[in-house]
Scaffold this motif. Structure first.
Motif, PDB file in Angstrom:
ATOM      1  N   ILE A   1      -5.360   1.700   4.695  1.00 60.14           N
ATOM      2  CA  ILE A   1      -5.206   1.632   3.236  1.00 60.14           C
ATOM      3  C   ILE A   1      -6.122   2.618   2.519  1.00 60.14           C
ATOM      4  O   ILE A   1      -5.852   2.974   1.381  1.00 60.14           O
ATOM      5  N   TYR A   2      -7.178   3.084   3.185  1.00 57.73           N
ATOM      6  CA  TYR A   2      -8.077   4.036   2.525  1.00 57.73           C
ATOM      7  C   TYR A   2      -7.636   5.485   2.712  1.00 57.73           C
ATOM      8  O   TYR A   2      -8.280   6.399   2.216  1.00 57.73           O
ATOM      9  N   PHE A   3      -6.539   5.683   3.465  1.00 60.89           N
ATOM     10  CA  PHE A   3      -6.054   7.033   3.760  1.00 60.89           C
ATOM     11  C   PHE A   3      -4.831   7.353   2.910  1.00 60.89           C
ATOM     12  O   PHE A   3      -4.030   6.466   2.611  1.00 60.89           O
ATOM     13  N   ASP A   4      -4.662   8.638   2.578  1.00 58.18           N
ATOM     14  CA  ASP A   4      -3.406   9.040   1.956  1.00 58.18           C
ATOM     15  C   ASP A   4      -2.325   9.109   3.037  1.00 58.18           C
ATOM     16  O   ASP A   4      -2.592   8.871   4.221  1.00 58.18           O
TER      17      ASP A   4
ATOM     18  N   LEU B   1      -4.952  -0.778  -6.862  1.00 59.12           N
ATOM     19  CA  LEU B   1      -5.307   0.429  -7.610  1.00 59.12           C
ATOM     20  C   LEU B   1      -4.087   1.332  -7.772  1.00 59.12           C
ATOM     21  O   LEU B   1      -3.112   1.211  -7.029  1.00 59.12           O
TER      22      LEU B   1
ATOM     23  N   THR C   1     -12.812   7.590  -5.809  1.00 59.32           N
ATOM     24  CA  THR C   1     -13.340   7.885  -7.141  1.00 59.32           C
ATOM     25  C   THR C   1     -14.253   6.764  -7.607  1.00 59.32           C
ATOM     26  O   THR C   1     -15.370   6.979  -8.071  1.00 59.32           O
ATOM     27  N   ARG C   2     -13.748   5.544  -7.428  1.00 57.37           N
ATOM     28  CA  ARG C   2     -14.502   4.381  -7.851  1.00 57.37           C
ATOM     29  C   ARG C   2     -15.847   4.286  -7.118  1.00 57.37           C
ATOM     30  O   ARG C   2     -16.889   4.057  -7.716  1.00 57.37           O
ATOM     31  N   ARG C   3     -15.804   4.529  -5.805  1.00 55.97           N
ATOM     32  CA  ARG C   3     -17.024   4.372  -5.020  1.00 55.97           C
ATOM     33  C   ARG C   3     -18.003   5.514  -5.269  1.00 55.97           C
ATOM     34  O   ARG C   3     -19.214   5.317  -5.248  1.00 55.97           O
TER      35      ARG C   3
ATOM     36  N   GLU D   1     -12.473  -3.464  -0.707  1.00 59.89           N
ATOM     37  CA  GLU D   1     -13.857  -3.309  -1.155  1.00 59.89           C
ATOM     38  C   GLU D   1     -14.398  -4.656  -1.655  1.00 59.89           C
ATOM     39  O   GLU D   1     -13.642  -5.574  -1.901  1.00 59.89           O
TER      40      GLU D   1
ATOM     41  N   SER E   1      -7.600   7.914   0.070  1.00 59.03           N
ATOM     42  CA  SER E   1      -6.972   7.470  -1.173  1.00 59.03           C
ATOM     43  C   SER E   1      -7.933   7.726  -2.320  1.00 59.03           C
ATOM     44  O   SER E   1      -9.046   7.205  -2.333  1.00 59.03           O
ATOM     45  N   MET E   2      -7.513   8.550  -3.257  1.00 58.70           N
ATOM     46  CA  MET E   2      -8.454   9.026  -4.272  1.00 58.70           C
ATOM     47  C   MET E   2      -8.917   7.948  -5.247  1.00 58.70           C
ATOM     48  O   MET E   2     -10.033   7.981  -5.739  1.00 58.70           O
ATOM     49  N   ALA E   3      -8.057   6.980  -5.555  1.00 61.11           N
ATOM     50  CA  ALA E   3      -8.447   5.979  -6.552  1.00 61.11           C
ATOM     51  C   ALA E   3      -9.691   5.219  -6.090  1.00 61.11           C
ATOM     52  O   ALA E   3     -10.636   5.011  -6.850  1.00 61.11           O
ATOM     53  N   SER E   4      -9.678   4.817  -4.828  1.00 59.14           N
ATOM     54  CA  SER E   4     -10.793   4.043  -4.308  1.00 59.14           C
ATOM     55  C   SER E   4     -12.035   4.919  -4.112  1.00 59.14           C
ATOM     56  O   SER E   4     -13.162   4.511  -4.423  1.00 59.14           O
TER      57      SER E   4
ATOM     58  N   ARG F   1     -18.326   7.009  -8.151  1.00 62.13           N
ATOM     59  CA  ARG F   1     -18.957   6.708  -9.442  1.00 62.13           C
ATOM     60  C   ARG F   1     -20.097   5.717  -9.251  1.00 62.13           C
ATOM     61  O   ARG F   1     -21.159   5.838  -9.865  1.00 62.13           O
TER      62      ARG F   1
ATOM     63  N   GLU G   1      -3.064   5.330  -7.649  1.00 60.50           N
ATOM     64  CA  GLU G   1      -3.525   6.650  -7.227  1.00 60.50           C
ATOM     65  C   GLU G   1      -3.183   7.692  -8.292  1.00 60.50           C
ATOM     66  O   GLU G   1      -2.271   7.481  -9.101  1.00 60.50           O
TER      67      GLU G   1
ATOM     68  N   VAL H   1     -15.926   1.672   3.557  1.00 60.50           N
ATOM     69  CA  VAL H   1     -15.899   0.271   3.124  1.00 60.50           C
ATOM     70  C   VAL H   1     -16.196  -0.615   4.321  1.00 60.50           C
ATOM     71  O   VAL H   1     -15.558  -0.506   5.355  1.00 60.50           O
TER      72      VAL H   1
ATOM     73  N   LEU I   1      -4.094  -0.281  -2.013  1.00 61.51           N
ATOM     74  CA  LEU I   1      -4.833  -1.539  -1.891  1.00 61.51           C
ATOM     75  C   LEU I   1      -6.190  -1.248  -1.285  1.00 61.51           C
ATOM     76  O   LEU I   1      -6.368  -0.247  -0.591  1.00 61.51           O
TER      77      LEU I   1
ATOM     78  N   ASP J   1       0.823  -1.201   0.000  1.00 61.39           N
ATOM     79  CA  ASP J   1       0.000   0.000   0.000  1.00 61.39           C
ATOM     80  C   ASP J   1       0.862   1.258   0.000  1.00 61.39           C
ATOM     81  O   ASP J   1       1.828   1.349   0.747  1.00 61.39           O
ATOM     82  N   LYS J   2       0.498   2.238  -0.835  1.00 56.53           N
ATOM     83  CA  LYS J   2       1.140   3.559  -0.936  1.00 56.53           C
ATOM     84  C   LYS J   2       2.587   3.486  -1.425  1.00 56.53           C
ATOM     85  O   LYS J   2       3.372   4.410  -1.234  1.00 56.53           O
TER      86      LYS J   2
ATOM     87  N   ASP K   1     -12.004  14.403 -18.120  1.00 54.73           N
ATOM     88  CA  ASP K   1     -11.350  13.804 -16.953  1.00 54.73           C
ATOM     89  C   ASP K   1     -11.091  14.844 -15.886  1.00 54.73           C
ATOM     90  O   ASP K   1     -11.343  14.649 -14.716  1.00 54.73           O
TER      91      ASP K   1
ATOM     92  N   VAL L   1     -16.352  -4.240   4.757  1.00 56.45           N
ATOM     93  CA  VAL L   1     -16.211  -5.647   4.397  1.00 56.45           C
ATOM     94  C   VAL L   1     -15.294  -6.277   5.428  1.00 56.45           C
ATOM     95  O   VAL L   1     -14.132  -5.941   5.501  1.00 56.45           O
TER      96      VAL L   1
END
Lengths: 201, 280
Positions: free
Chosen positions: B223-226, A95, B39-41, A107, B34-37, B43, A97, B77, A104, A76-77, B8, B79
């Motif tokens: 992992i969801y944080f920058d 993913l 962004t996905r969610r 989800e 984290s922007m990638a995740s 959308r 960034e 998230v 990672l 991660d990162k 974009d 899960v």
């Protein structure tokens, strides 16, 4: 759909990263492609293979000794480094960034799979736009088709393994249907193409 | 610049404005995620709410507070499993518990507890190890719906075979079925397991230290944080932990890139358990 030689040069202006997705039959297919990457390869390569979520990954270990580039499981990162193959860890999505670090995520599975090819391809398309080359290989799933379309829509290049050669043609066929602009190639051609990307100035 | 590139960039602008709007209106701060995740969610949320753009979604959430809880379920998230990654819980049991036994009273913080799976796993483990009576468990999350689920302790019965197998692999000393009753397709966990648990709303992004604890378990949250936000969260854990206290992370999380890495020693490397160093 285009096949055969001379190879069309897919439309990435100058590639900055490669993403690869594979499912059933992945190990044999990747065994043609990854060992062909030369030492000092200038691009990072991110790979999602559908693996069961039982925690211990063997993909990176399996390919480490066969390759001339660095092979590891993604952290991660982690900032992307050239000449490095990153495998998605089991039970995590991989993913990219916007700042081109890896991340990672746990989800929900996509197409019953975590990691999922769509998740990597879509985020990499966002991060790299036209500078991305995406490769979809053998598999008995439709994962990767939406991701391949996202890569094409962002101006990146899509390569799909020829369904006739794929151990499981379902995934390549779904990829071609979703992304008719994709270049359809045999594994040796894909390997050659990726190698050539590294030679371009 | 071609049209696609313009599009974009437009979505990127909308995304940042939407996160800013959610923060200003409701004080939920996802701007450092984290922007990638995200962004996905977002959308997915945009499609779910039938919005053409993220700007439309912004309009909806600003003017209709009823949209927020559902949007939060996309942004956070949720899960997890009971005893997810059995080797982690085995390491807690076999390596961390002997240290914890030396304290007369214990506090455990499950940060980002989601629907409670991790907290119940630890509560069962602590009961099996005879530590339950001296322990207080804090479960925190930003999502009120998750906290409600955690307090209820009810899980779909279909998930129980996996939970049971995980528990066994973690070195469980009892049968998981001792801790729940099955009814109407659900497994209802024993109320006494949460007798010593407090679930509350707490944000690793905007809130402060609230207790001195001996173990922080925070798995698959960082992992969801920058990176800045990861630094902030681990700083909170460092300030919350007693000397020689323990920090457990997810299987693919580490302190390798973290500003507070020096404050911790690797305790169980493969299971990602760290121990706060003695000197402070």
């Amino acid at each position: 759909m285009t096949t055969g030689s001379p190879l069309p040069v897919p439309h990435a202006p100058r590639a900055e990263a490669v993403v690869i997705g594979a499912s059933a039959g992945a190990v044999d297919a990747l065994s043609v492609i990854l060992p062909a990457l030369p030492e000092g390869y200038p691009l990072p390569v991110m790979v999602v293979v559908h693996v069961p979520p039982n925690k211990k990954s063997i993909m990176a270990e399996l390919f480490r000794n066969k390759c001339r580039v660095d092979v590891r499981e993604a952290d991660d990162k982690e900032p992307l480094a050239p000449g490095t193959v990153y495998f998605a860890p089991p039970d995590y999505h991989l993913l990219v960034e916007p700042d081109r670090r890896l991340s990672l995520s746990s989800e929900e599975p996509v197409h019953y799979s975590r990691p999922a090819i769509d998740v990597l391809f879509e985020s990499a398309a966002d991060a790299f736009g036209p500078a991305l080359v995406a490769v979809l290989l053998t598999g008995a799933s439709s994962d990767g088709a939406c991701g391949l379309k996202a890569v094409c829509d962002a101006g990146g290049a899509a390569l799909v393994q020829h369904p006739d050669e794929a151990a499981m043609p379902t995934m390549p066929r779904a990829g071609i249907a979703a992304c008719p602009k994709a270049s359809v190639m045999y594994l040796e051609q894909i390997a050659g193409h990726l190698r050539d990307l590294g030679r371009r100035p | 610049m071609d049209l696609d590139t313009v599009l974009d960039k437009t979505e990127d602008i909308e995304l940042r404005l939407l996160l800013d709007a959610i923060y200003r209106r409701y004080h939920y701060d996802f701007r450092g995620y984290s922007m990638a995740s995200i962004t996905r969610r977002l959308r997915q949320a945009r499609e779910h709410f039938g919005c053409r753009t993220l700007s439309q979604l912004q309009d909806r959430v600003l003017h209709d507070p009823a949209v927020l809880p559902e949007l939060l379920s996309y942004l956070t998230v949720q899960v997890s499993e009971l005893f997810r990654d059995p080797p982690y819980f085995r390491a807690i049991r076999e390596r961390v518990v002997p240290h914890l036994r030396t304290y007369p009273s214990l506090k455990v913080w499950v940060a980002g507890c989601s629907a409670g799976e991790e907290l119940y796993s630890l509560a069962i483990l602590f009961r099996e190890e005879g530590l339950e009576e001296r322990t207080m468990f804090y479960g925190t999350d930003i999502n009120p719906e998750a906290i409600r689920k955690a307090e209820a302790g009810v899980y779909e019965i279909e998930r129980l075979p996996l939970f049971t197998e995980n528990h066994r692999l973690s070195g469980g000393k009892s049968s998981l079925s001792d801790y729940y009753t099955a009814a109407y397709g659900a497994a209802v966990f024993d109320k006494t397991l949460r007798r010593r648990a407090v679930f509350s709303d707490h944000s690793l992004v905007t809130d402060a230290v609230f207790a001195e604890v001996h173990l922080v378990s925070c798995r698959n949250v960082l992992i969801y944080f920058d990176r800045q936000l990861q630094d902030r969260a681990v700083g909170l854990f460092k300030d919350s932990l007693v000397r020689k206290g323990f920090l457990g992370l997810g299987a693919k999380e580490s302190l390798r890139f973290n500003a507070h890495a020096d404050a911790f020693a690797e305790f169980a490397r493969d299971e990602r358990i760290y121990q706060k160093r003695g000197a402070s």
